[in-house]
Design a protein around this motif. Structure first.
Motif, short mmCIF file in Angstrom:
data_model
loop_
_atom_site.label_atom_id
_atom_site.label_comp_id
_atom_site.label_asym_id
_atom_site.label_seq_id
_atom_site.Cartn_x
_atom_site.Cartn_y
_atom_site.Cartn_z
N ASP A 2 42.68 48.98 42.28
CA ASP A 2 43.85 48.57 41.49
C ASP A 2 44.05 47.06 41.57
O ASP A 2 44.41 46.42 40.57
CB ASP A 2 45.09 49.31 42.02
CG ASP A 2 46.33 48.96 41.23
OD1 ASP A 2 46.31 49.08 39.98
OD2 ASP A 2 47.33 48.54 41.84
N HIS A 3 43.77 46.48 42.74
CA HIS A 3 43.88 45.02 42.88
C HIS A 3 42.85 44.31 42.02
O HIS A 3 43.14 43.29 41.38
CB HIS A 3 43.72 44.63 44.34
CG HIS A 3 44.10 43.21 44.61
ND1 HIS A 3 44.04 42.65 45.87
CD2 HIS A 3 44.53 42.22 43.79
CE1 HIS A 3 44.42 41.39 45.81
NE2 HIS A 3 44.71 41.10 44.55
N ILE A 4 41.64 44.84 41.98
CA ILE A 4 40.60 44.24 41.13
C ILE A 4 41.00 44.29 39.67
O ILE A 4 40.81 43.31 38.92
CB ILE A 4 39.25 44.95 41.36
CG1 ILE A 4 38.73 44.66 42.76
CG2 ILE A 4 38.22 44.53 40.31
CD1 ILE A 4 37.45 45.40 43.11
N MET A 5 41.58 45.41 39.24
CA MET A 5 42.00 45.52 37.85
C MET A 5 43.16 44.58 37.55
O MET A 5 43.22 43.98 36.46
CB MET A 5 42.40 46.97 37.55
CG MET A 5 41.24 47.97 37.65
SD MET A 5 39.88 47.56 36.55
CE MET A 5 40.65 47.72 34.95
N ARG A 6 44.07 44.42 38.49
CA ARG A 6 45.17 43.46 38.29
C ARG A 6 44.62 42.04 38.19
O ARG A 6 45.09 41.24 37.37
CB ARG A 6 46.18 43.55 39.44
CG ARG A 6 46.95 44.85 39.51
CD ARG A 6 48.22 44.71 40.36
NE ARG A 6 47.98 44.12 41.66
CZ ARG A 6 47.68 44.80 42.76
NH1 ARG A 6 47.57 46.12 42.70
NH2 ARG A 6 47.48 44.19 43.91
#
Length: 324
Positions: free
Chosen positions: A38-42
């Motif tokens: 999720d952090h990578i996508m953000r």
């Protein structure tokens, strides 16, 4: 005609009625399951929304423009050193006269003498151009980094903004010089000589040990540069812990890129066409991907929960009043 009222509990965002709730896609499922994903996508969303690729291309342009005034400054400072040391100048002229045939030696001597005679004007012009292009480079770099933090990239006060850009330029130059010095020490024969001095010259696998030491030193140098730029350049207060983690990621990513770039450019420059056009193209490609890594790291640091918690929330949209 008989009509039925919609079930308000089953209405979606657009007012449509559905018999069951929409299932999240596999990307959303992975984002809910894995916080790191999720952090990578953000990070990717922030990088795209902030125009990361466009900023990387613009910063690359100003980076190349800054190189030529710096070369002029280097040329002028070298001429000043030669002018102040007659013995060194005589040795340099003697070595120049030994290059190739007589005409080539005379030409090199003439260039050196003209450089010494014009050192003051070349230094002045180079300094002014370096300040102009360097401040433009730092300004666009700060705009790109600030965009990743969703804050304005221009300073409220023009004079103070330029002074801070000048501090940033000096800091970047010092960090880069320190990084190049540390890398040069690690990749030169200093490491091998030191190991032989302490009695480890006959150690099995010495070559791999030297490579590992040089790699660690290069990572430390990369980390210093990334940490300084990620912490100082955005025009906002950054979350230090997030910045330091992003700097570590950037240092590793940049070192991997350097290893691939070394192999690629050594092969690309081995043919005549690559030798002619390769250096400038290779320099631009190297800088473009370097600034992409830097902006991605800035986006990563800006999208941690700690960083997002200290950022000012977006203003709500204006209320729409419908009169019936």
């Amino acid at each position: 005609m008989a009509t039925t009222d919609p079930d308000k509990d089953k209405l979606d965002y657009y007012g449509g009625e559905s018999s069951r709730k929409d299932e999240p896609g596999f990307i959303d499922k992975y984002r809910e399951k894995f916080p790191w994903f999720d952090h990578i996508m953000r990070m990717q969303e922030r990088y795209t929304e902030g125009g990361g690729n466009q900023f990387a291309a613009g910063i690359t342009y100003f980076s190349v423009m800054t190189i030529f005034p710096l070369l002029m400054l280097t040329f002028a400072i070298t001429a000043m050193v030669l002018a102040g040391n007659q013995e060194l100048l005589d040795r340099t002229l003697k070595r120049a006269s030994e290059l190739g045939d007589g005409q080539m030696g005379d030409l090199v001597q003439t260039i050196i003498e003209q450089a010494i005679a014009q050192r003051a004007s070349v230094f002045s012009i180079g300094l002014l151009l370096a300040l102009w292009t360097g401040l433009s480079w730092v300004h666009h770099l700060r705009m790109g980094m600030s965009s990743m933090w969703k804050v304005p990239g221009t300073a409220n006060n023009f004079v103070m903004g330029k002074l801070k850009d000048l501090v940033g330029l000096i800091g970047i130059i010092i960090a880069l010089l320190l990084a190049f010095f540390i890398t040069a020490v690690g990749s030169s024969g200093f490491t091998e000589g030191f190991l032989r001095t302490v009695g480890l010259g006959g150690l099995p696998g010495l070559r791999f040990l030297i490579f590992a030491v040089a790699l660690v030193i290069a990572l430390i140098a990369n980390y210093l540069v990334f940490a300084w730029m990620l912490a100082y350049l955005p025009r906002t207060k950054t979350h230090r812990k997030s910045v330091f983690k992003a700097a570590l990621i950037g240092a590793i990513a940049f070192e991997i890129f350097k290893q691939f770039a070394t192999v690629f450019f050594s092969n690309a420059l081995s043919n005549p066409a690559g030798a002619v056009f390769g250096p400038i193209i290779g320099l631009m490609v190297l800088m473009y991907f370097t600034w992409r890594i830097m902006l991605y790291c800035s986006a990563w640091a800006a999208t941690t929960y700690e960083s997002m918690a200290q950022q000012a929330p977006d203003a709500p949209p204006a209320a729409v009043i419908r009169v019936r």
